[in-house]
Design an enzyme around this catalytic site. Structure first.
Site, short mmCIF file in Angstrom:
data_model
loop_
_atom_site.label_atom_id
_atom_site.label_comp_id
_atom_site.label_asym_id
_atom_site.label_seq_id
_atom_site.Cartn_x
_atom_site.Cartn_y
_atom_site.Cartn_z
N TYR A 125 52.38 37.56 -10.01
CA TYR A 125 51.74 36.74 -8.97
C TYR A 125 52.57 35.48 -8.76
O TYR A 125 53.13 34.93 -9.72
CB TYR A 125 50.32 36.38 -9.40
N ASN A 160 34.17 45.65 2.07
CA ASN A 160 33.25 45.56 0.94
C ASN A 160 33.78 44.69 -0.18
O ASN A 160 33.13 44.52 -1.21
CB ASN A 160 32.93 46.96 0.40
N VAL A 211 35.90 38.88 -0.34
CA VAL A 211 36.27 38.16 0.88
C VAL A 211 35.64 38.81 2.09
O VAL A 211 35.10 38.14 2.98
CB VAL A 211 37.80 38.09 1.03
N MET A 252 46.08 45.80 -0.88
CA MET A 252 45.49 46.59 -1.95
C MET A 252 46.07 47.99 -2.03
O MET A 252 46.07 48.61 -3.10
CB MET A 252 43.97 46.66 -1.77
#
Length: 401
Positions: free
Chosen positions: A93, A203, A206, A302
């Site tokens: 990250y 879902n 956020v 994702m």
């Protein structure tokens, strides 16, 4: 080196303690944890990047000294585990934590956690506007919130207004997902009552915040999710939050449906704003629903696939594609903007227009040894990696007095 068995500390290796677990520090020196403890604070730590189920440990440390000038001491009430936290531990990250000294005379460690709710216990000199008992949230990234108590700079936290309906879970999850949703809805397109927004990953935490904040403004949302056996249940759940329509990614392959969406739902104008946390082919299909001068804002990937967009969308529809990162927003905006944002979100909670996420609180018991507590933490991350939690997990640390 002699060690006092009545105190819990981070101990160097000695021949008499060879049975205790070892942890290697960034400098390649080894640390050993005592199984005896009675000090009051604990943190989830690591010394090298890797699989959270392998590198995470817990460390008990002394009560905090009085705060120095410009700082406050806080105790953490709750701290969530977000997907980005796992990426930070893995070392993939962009935001990096800094090494922290928790035990004097021992090597520094990384303390996990970026988001959390703290309560001020002591106020240092030259700090104004903050009092003992105030709730605060972090604006400095990678603040090490997976701990029971820390000393922090007063400029690195924001005081939350205390209003009816604001519970600990609301506050502990206030600085990442709701601000991301709010800012993406406000910073790119001047949306008016009745305008449509389309998003994927609806879902997600956020996504659910987007639905609620958009509904509070009179905006309509098309919410795309992965097809699943219980999609009817999920659809009802999202509509209860304020979603206008819910479809699966597979539904976008039906050209008659997409034509109906464009012609009837948006009166031929298309969507003014698209929010993407998936990327890959599903986002390419979603982008075709965007109208003239629309924005596609990406805040995640994702699918772990590239974002691929037809050139025609840029040439003929003047599409703008942008990326959003809440950490960058905090870095670029003055304190007044951050305070205003928190007040806005807290007001939505008070108006019952922004719910706390579905959650599970996992307590790290004060009576557990660091070895037992550390294994409990690693087990939590093992369950997360296996998809055994379908709710947001928050850590709560019990402390001894």
């Amino acid at each position: 080196m002699l060690c006092n068995r009545s105190r819990k500390s981070l101990l160097p290796i000695s021949g008499s303690r060879a049975s205790l677990p070892l942890l290697r520090t960034p400098g390649n020196s080894l640390l050993r944890y005592s199984s005896v403890r009675h000090q009051s604070n604990r943190a989830v730590i690591y010394t090298e990047n890797g699989d959270p189920t392998q590198v995470l440990r817990t460390l008990t440390y002394n009560p905090l000294p009085p705060p120095q000038s410009g700082t406050v001491n806080i105790k953490y009430l709750l701290a969530p585990i977000n997907p980005a936290d796992i990426n930070v531990i893995q070392g993939v990250y962009p935001a990096k934590p800094t090494l922290t000294s928790l035990v004097e005379g021992q090597p520094n460690v990384f303390v996990g956690g970026n988001e959390g709710l703290g309560q001020i216990t002591h106020v240092g000199p030259d700090v104004s506007g903050m009092s003992v008992g105030d709730w605060v949230v972090m604006t400095k990234p990678q603040a090490g919130t997976w701990s029971s108590a820390r000393n922090v700079g007063a400029g690195d936290v924001l005081k939350l207004p205390r209003v009816d309906g604001l519970e600990e879970v609301h506050a502990a999850t206030m600085t990442v997902n709701p601000p991301t949703a709010y800012n993406m809805l406000n910073d790119y397109v001047a949306l008016q009552n009745g305008d449509w927004v389309v998003q994927n990953g609806a879902n997600s935490a956020v996504g659910q915040a987007v639905i609620q904040i958009a509904a509070s403004r009179g905006l309509k949302t098309l919410n795309l999710v992965r097809k699943r056996p219980d999609i009817g249940v999920l659809t009802e759940k999202l509509k209860a939050l304020g979603a206008t329509e819910v479809l699966s990614y597979d539904d976008l392959a039906d050209r008659s449906l997409t034509q109906k969406i464009m012609k009837e739902w948006t009166a031929g104008k298309g969507f003014k704003l698209g929010l993407n946390c998936v990327s890959g082919p599903d986002t390419t299909a979603m982008a075709r629903l965007l109208g003239q001068d629309a924005y596609l804002v990406s805040y995640g990937a994702m699918s772990k696939q590239p974002l691929s967009l037809p050139t025609s969308l840029f040439i003929f529809k003047n599409l703008t594609s942008a990326g959003f990162w809440q950490s960058r927003w905090y870095k670029m905006h003055p304190r007044e903007d951050k305070e205003s944002l928190m007040k806005t979100l807290v007001d939505l909670v008070a108006q019952r227009k922004l719910q706390a996420p579905e959650h599970e609180i996992v307590t790290i018991a004060a009576g557990d040894s660091d070895e037992v507590a550390g294994q409990k933490v690693r087990d939590i991350f093992g369950k997360i990696s296996q998809g055994q939690y379908d709710k947001k997990v928050l850590l709560k640390f019990e402390t001894t007095q």
